[in-house]
Design an enzyme around this catalytic site. Structure first.
Site, PDB file in Angstrom:
ATOM      1  N   ILE A  97      42.587  36.048  45.912  1.00  0.00           N
ATOM      2  CA  ILE A  97      42.394  34.586  45.916  1.00  0.00           C
ATOM      3  C   ILE A  97      42.967  33.888  44.693  1.00  0.00           C
ATOM      4  O   ILE A  97      42.998  32.664  44.658  1.00  0.00           O
ATOM      5  CB  ILE A  97      40.901  34.227  46.033  1.00  0.00           C
ATOM      6  CG1 ILE A  97      40.125  34.766  44.820  1.00  0.00           C
ATOM      7  CG2 ILE A  97      40.319  34.709  47.339  1.00  0.00           C
ATOM      8  CD1 ILE A  97      38.729  34.178  44.676  1.00  0.00           C
ATOM      9  N   TYR A  98      43.410  34.618  43.691  1.00  0.00           N
ATOM     10  CA  TYR A  98      43.900  33.967  42.478  1.00  0.00           C
ATOM     11  C   TYR A  98      45.138  33.118  42.783  1.00  0.00           C
ATOM     12  O   TYR A  98      46.122  33.610  43.337  1.00  0.00           O
ATOM     13  CB  TYR A  98      44.228  34.996  41.400  1.00  0.00           C
ATOM     14  CG  TYR A  98      43.026  35.680  40.794  1.00  0.00           C
ATOM     15  CD1 TYR A  98      41.732  35.186  40.975  1.00  0.00           C
ATOM     16  CD2 TYR A  98      43.171  36.834  40.029  1.00  0.00           C
ATOM     17  CE1 TYR A  98      40.636  35.816  40.415  1.00  0.00           C
ATOM     18  CE2 TYR A  98      42.082  37.469  39.463  1.00  0.00           C
ATOM     19  CZ  TYR A  98      40.815  36.957  39.661  1.00  0.00           C
ATOM     20  OH  TYR A  98      39.725  37.587  39.095  1.00  0.00           O
ATOM     21  N   GLY A  99      45.034  31.854  42.416  1.00  0.00           N
ATOM     22  CA  GLY A  99      46.125  30.937  42.734  1.00  0.00           C
ATOM     23  C   GLY A  99      46.342  30.813  44.218  1.00  0.00           C
ATOM     24  O   GLY A  99      47.457  30.542  44.665  1.00  0.00           O
TER      25      GLY A  99
ATOM     26  N   GLY B 236      46.559  33.092  46.169  1.00  0.00           N
ATOM     27  CA  GLY B 236      47.497  34.159  46.530  1.00  0.00           C
ATOM     28  C   GLY B 236      48.760  34.150  45.718  1.00  0.00           C
ATOM     29  O   GLY B 236      49.484  35.154  45.667  1.00  0.00           O
TER      30      GLY B 236
END
Length: 316
Positions: free
Chosen positions: A51-53, A55
């Site tokens: 989920i960071y950014g 993706g």
């Protein structure tokens, strides 16, 4: 850079890892320099999540890694899954939340997506990101079994779980949980507070995570400390923050003594604990990466306690 063994695996990882959550808004050249600086300063372990950014962070990190010339087998890559964002991800499985999801389908799909983003064939470690209240043990067990047998994941762990949750999950798995990633640092010391405030009249409440340090050490699980320089839950950085004059004065005195920065001292404080905690730094500033990996010294036990008290924590 000091090395630590991750759990009971064959991974000899740098004591400081780089979390790439904030790399999502960096240019290709900036991202390349960040990865090269980290590796050049002894970091061989990189942490991301699906989920960071939304993706983007994993994709940008994967692109940057390809341009550095760093051999894949010379580093360790970790990702996490289980959080569904309200708006989904740029190239995920189309799910929208917010919620948590430990279903077999989602966990396997996440790994496949992360492998594409990272441009690699396998993850060294894969963690469940946050507890799912609707976790079905057999679902997780089947997902882990398939991911291990396919060669897509070498080792498994969790993040932000207390000992009871870890024990419950472990009861269903054939793989040993090797890691628990937890927020920890000078201004987030719940694990230490609960160990010290035993059998005394205290405002501290011993909850389900009261023995998390002892549990992790007994079960040979590596604790990874995230947001080590933050106060509260993403409240901000405590270094050079005027809200914490006593802590910064103590950090400064030790920084002068050891000829390093305050940030280095804050990292060294975590590494001094005998649990062999791995510190996951999240800065994308190359100068700060160099500063936070300048660790060729060891604090004394008195200095460790001096910092603990200066951070506003009382001894019983």
């Amino acid at each position: 850079m000091q090395k630590i063994q991750i759990g009971q695996t064959d991974i000899q990882a740098s004591a400081v890892a780089l979390g790439v959550m904030r790399i999502n808004d960096k240019s290709a050249s900036e991202a390349q320099k960040i990865v090269q600086t980290a590796y050049g300063n002894g970091i061989n372990f990189f942490d991301t999540a699906d989920i960071y950014g939304a993706g983007r962070s994993s994709k940008i990190f994967g692109d940057a890694l390809k341009t550095t010339g760093i051999t894949r087998h010379d580093i360790y890559i970790q990702s996490k899954s289980g959080v569904i964002l309200a708006d989904g991800q740029i190239d995920g499985d189309g799910l929208k939340g917010p919620r948590y999801d430990f279903s077999k389908q989602h966990l396997i799909a996440t790994v496949d997506t992360e492998l594409r983003r990272l441009q690699t064939d396998y993850l060294d470690t894969f963690l469940l990101h946050r507890p799912d209240a609707l976790m079905v043990l057999d679902d997780v067990a089947e997902a882990f079994q398939q991911l291990e047998q396919s060669g897509k994941v070498r080792y498994f762990g969790v993040s932000n779980m207390h000992p009871g949750q870890v024990t419950l999950l472990q009861s269903a798995l054939s793989q040993k949980l090797q890691i628990n990633q937890l927020q920890f640092g000078l201004k987030h010391t719940n694990m230490i507070d609960n160990e010290l405030h035993v059998n005394v009249d205290s405002t501290h409440t011993l909850g389900d995570n009261s023995d998390i340090l002892s549990y992790s050490r007994l079960n040979k699980m590596t604790i990874q400390a995230w947001s080590p320089l933050q106060y509260g839950y993403f409240g901000g950085v405590f270094v050079d923050n005027e809200q914490f004059p006593e802590l910064n004065a103590t950090l400064q005195a030790l920084a002068i003594k050891y000829d390093v920065t305050k940030s280095s001292i804050a990292v060294a404080w975590i590494l001094h604990h005998p649990a062999k905690i791995q510190v996951t730094i999240g800065t994308m500033n190359v100068e700060r990466i160099a500063q936070m990996t300048d660790l060729d010294y060891d604090l004394t036990n008195q200095e460790w306690y001096d910092l603990y008290v200066a951070a506003g924590h009382d001894l019983p």
